[in-house]
Design a protein around this motif. Sequence first.
Motif, PDB file in Angstrom:
ATOM      1  N   ARG A 188       0.844  -1.198   0.000  1.00 48.93           N
ATOM      2  CA  ARG A 188       0.000   0.000   0.000  1.00 48.93           C
ATOM      3  C   ARG A 188       0.875   1.243   0.000  1.00 48.93           C
ATOM      4  O   ARG A 188       1.980   1.239   0.524  1.00 48.93           O
ATOM      5  N   CYS A 189       0.328   2.289  -0.537  1.00 43.95           N
ATOM      6  CA  CYS A 189       0.978   3.594  -0.521  1.00 43.95           C
ATOM      7  C   CYS A 189       0.974   4.103   0.917  1.00 43.95           C
ATOM      8  O   CYS A 189       0.199   3.631   1.749  1.00 43.95           O
ATOM      9  N   GLY A 190       1.823   5.082   1.212  1.00 41.09           N
ATOM     10  CA  GLY A 190       1.862   5.665   2.543  1.00 41.09           C
ATOM     11  C   GLY A 190       0.511   6.237   2.969  1.00 41.09           C
ATOM     12  O   GLY A 190       0.208   6.347   4.150  1.00 41.09           O
ATOM     13  N   CYS A 191      -0.351   6.601   2.013  1.00 42.83           N
ATOM     14  CA  CYS A 191      -1.671   7.142   2.334  1.00 42.83           C
ATOM     15  C   CYS A 191      -2.694   6.020   2.501  1.00 42.83           C
ATOM     16  O   CYS A 191      -3.848   6.280   2.800  1.00 42.83           O
ATOM     17  N   GLY A 192      -2.276   4.758   2.303  1.00 42.55           N
ATOM     18  CA  GLY A 192      -3.174   3.629   2.524  1.00 42.55           C
ATOM     19  C   GLY A 192      -3.806   3.066   1.266  1.00 42.55           C
ATOM     20  O   GLY A 192      -4.499   2.057   1.316  1.00 42.55           O
ATOM     21  N   ARG A 193      -3.590   3.654   0.119  1.00 46.60           N
ATOM     22  CA  ARG A 193      -4.194   3.173  -1.123  1.00 46.60           C
ATOM     23  C   ARG A 193      -3.377   2.018  -1.686  1.00 46.60           C
ATOM     24  O   ARG A 193      -2.170   1.930  -1.487  1.00 46.60           O
ATOM     25  N   LYS A 194      -4.049   1.134  -2.434  1.00 47.03           N
ATOM     26  CA  LYS A 194      -3.378  -0.016  -3.037  1.00 47.03           C
ATOM     27  C   LYS A 194      -2.400   0.439  -4.108  1.00 47.03           C
ATOM     28  O   LYS A 194      -2.596   1.448  -4.758  1.00 47.03           O
ATOM     29  N   THR A 195      -1.342  -0.375  -4.266  1.00 49.40           N
ATOM     30  CA  THR A 195      -0.357  -0.098  -5.310  1.00 49.40           C
ATOM     31  C   THR A 195      -0.236  -1.312  -6.210  1.00 49.40           C
ATOM     32  O   THR A 195      -0.694  -2.404  -5.874  1.00 49.40           O
ATOM     33  N   THR A 196       0.375  -1.122  -7.333  1.00 52.96           N
ATOM     34  CA  THR A 196       0.618  -2.217  -8.268  1.00 52.96           C
ATOM     35  C   THR A 196       1.946  -1.958  -8.965  1.00 52.96           C
ATOM     36  O   THR A 196       2.409  -0.819  -9.020  1.00 52.96           O
ATOM     37  N   MET A 197       2.559  -3.009  -9.481  1.00 61.25           N
ATOM     38  CA  MET A 197       3.806  -2.849 -10.238  1.00 61.25           C
ATOM     39  C   MET A 197       3.445  -2.382 -11.641  1.00 61.25           C
ATOM     40  O   MET A 197       2.565  -2.930 -12.286  1.00 61.25           O
ATOM     41  N   ARG A 198       4.128  -1.356 -12.088  1.00 63.44           N
ATOM     42  CA  ARG A 198       3.851  -0.771 -13.399  1.00 63.44           C
ATOM     43  C   ARG A 198       5.163  -0.598 -14.157  1.00 63.44           C
ATOM     44  O   ARG A 198       6.181  -0.292 -13.563  1.00 63.44           O
ATOM     45  N   PRO A 199       5.093  -0.694 -15.498  1.00 59.45           N
ATOM     46  CA  PRO A 199       6.281  -0.367 -16.294  1.00 59.45           C
ATOM     47  C   PRO A 199       6.314   1.141 -16.522  1.00 59.45           C
ATOM     48  O   PRO A 199       5.274   1.775 -16.694  1.00 59.45           O
ATOM     49  N   SER A 200       7.490   1.700 -16.522  1.00 59.17           N
ATOM     50  CA  SER A 200       7.627   3.136 -16.757  1.00 59.17           C
ATOM     51  C   SER A 200       7.357   3.445 -18.227  1.00 59.17           C
ATOM     52  O   SER A 200       7.782   2.712 -19.114  1.00 59.17           O
ATOM     53  N   LEU A 201       6.667   4.526 -18.476  1.00 62.34           N
ATOM     54  CA  LEU A 201       6.394   4.961 -19.842  1.00 62.34           C
ATOM     55  C   LEU A 201       7.290   6.129 -20.243  1.00 62.34           C
ATOM     56  O   LEU A 201       7.218   6.617 -21.356  1.00 62.34           O
TER      57      LEU A 201
ATOM     58  N   VAL B 163      10.687   7.790 -21.372  1.00 63.96           N
ATOM     59  CA  VAL B 163      11.761   7.295 -22.228  1.00 63.96           C
ATOM     60  C   VAL B 163      13.023   6.972 -21.442  1.00 63.96           C
ATOM     61  O   VAL B 163      13.619   5.914 -21.616  1.00 63.96           O
ATOM     62  N   LYS B 164      13.451   7.845 -20.542  1.00 63.04           N
ATOM     63  CA  LYS B 164      14.715   7.604 -19.846  1.00 63.04           C
ATOM     64  C   LYS B 164      14.622   6.418 -18.886  1.00 63.04           C
ATOM     65  O   LYS B 164      15.629   5.832 -18.539  1.00 63.04           O
ATOM     66  N   ASN B 165      13.420   6.028 -18.438  1.00 58.69           N
ATOM     67  CA  ASN B 165      13.236   4.859 -17.574  1.00 58.69           C
ATOM     68  C   ASN B 165      12.432   3.773 -18.271  1.00 58.69           C
ATOM     69  O   ASN B 165      11.799   2.954 -17.629  1.00 58.69           O
ATOM     70  N   SER B 166      12.454   3.744 -19.580  1.00 60.01           N
ATOM     71  CA  SER B 166      11.617   2.853 -20.367  1.00 60.01           C
ATOM     72  C   SER B 166      11.733   1.405 -19.908  1.00 60.01           C
ATOM     73  O   SER B 166      12.820   0.848 -19.802  1.00 60.01           O
ATOM     74  N   GLY B 167      10.574   0.823 -19.610  1.00 57.47           N
ATOM     75  CA  GLY B 167      10.517  -0.578 -19.207  1.00 57.47           C
ATOM     76  C   GLY B 167      10.815  -0.819 -17.750  1.00 57.47           C
ATOM     77  O   GLY B 167      10.536  -1.899 -17.220  1.00 57.47           O
ATOM     78  N   ARG B 168      11.406   0.102 -17.065  1.00 57.27           N
ATOM     79  CA  ARG B 168      11.707  -0.064 -15.636  1.00 57.27           C
ATOM     80  C   ARG B 168      10.386  -0.166 -14.877  1.00 57.27           C
ATOM     81  O   ARG B 168       9.451   0.576 -15.113  1.00 57.27           O
ATOM     82  N   ARG B 169      10.315  -1.099 -13.935  1.00 54.60           N
ATOM     83  CA  ARG B 169       9.076  -1.322 -13.191  1.00 54.60           C
ATOM     84  C   ARG B 169       9.136  -0.560 -11.876  1.00 54.60           C
ATOM     85  O   ARG B 169      10.189  -0.386 -11.291  1.00 54.60           O
TER      86      ARG B 169
END
Length: 124
Positions: A19-32, A34-40
């Motif tokens: 969960r985020c520090g505010c309590g909301r759910k999180t998920t793994m995402r790929p970066s969109l 360019v400099k972090n392209s594909g980084r999760r």
Amino acid sequence: MCSSSSYTSNYSRHNGDKRCGCGRKTTMRPSLIVKNSGRRFLGFVNYKIYQHAKEGWNMLRSYKQKKKEELERQVEDLKMMNEELGRGKQQLEEENDAMFMKIAELTEINVKLAAQTGLRKTQM
């Protein structure tokens, strides 16, 4: 407000979910980006909804700002019209005063003529 971050110490575990520090759910995402392209990274689950809402608020702010500017222009126009009407009113009042003075002069002449005419009738 949640933001996406790869820095996991801002996140906690709640019933096995990250969960985020505010309590909301999180998920793994790929970066969109360019400099972090594909980084999760761990990101806010409703980030797209949040982004749409943010864009909506920005559009609303922009609309309100444009409307405010338009109304301010209208107020300035009305102020100018009011000043013009004030000048026109002043001019009409001056013309009205001049006409009253002319009427007073003509009335005085009329009274003198009536007096002279009255004197002549009595003499005949």
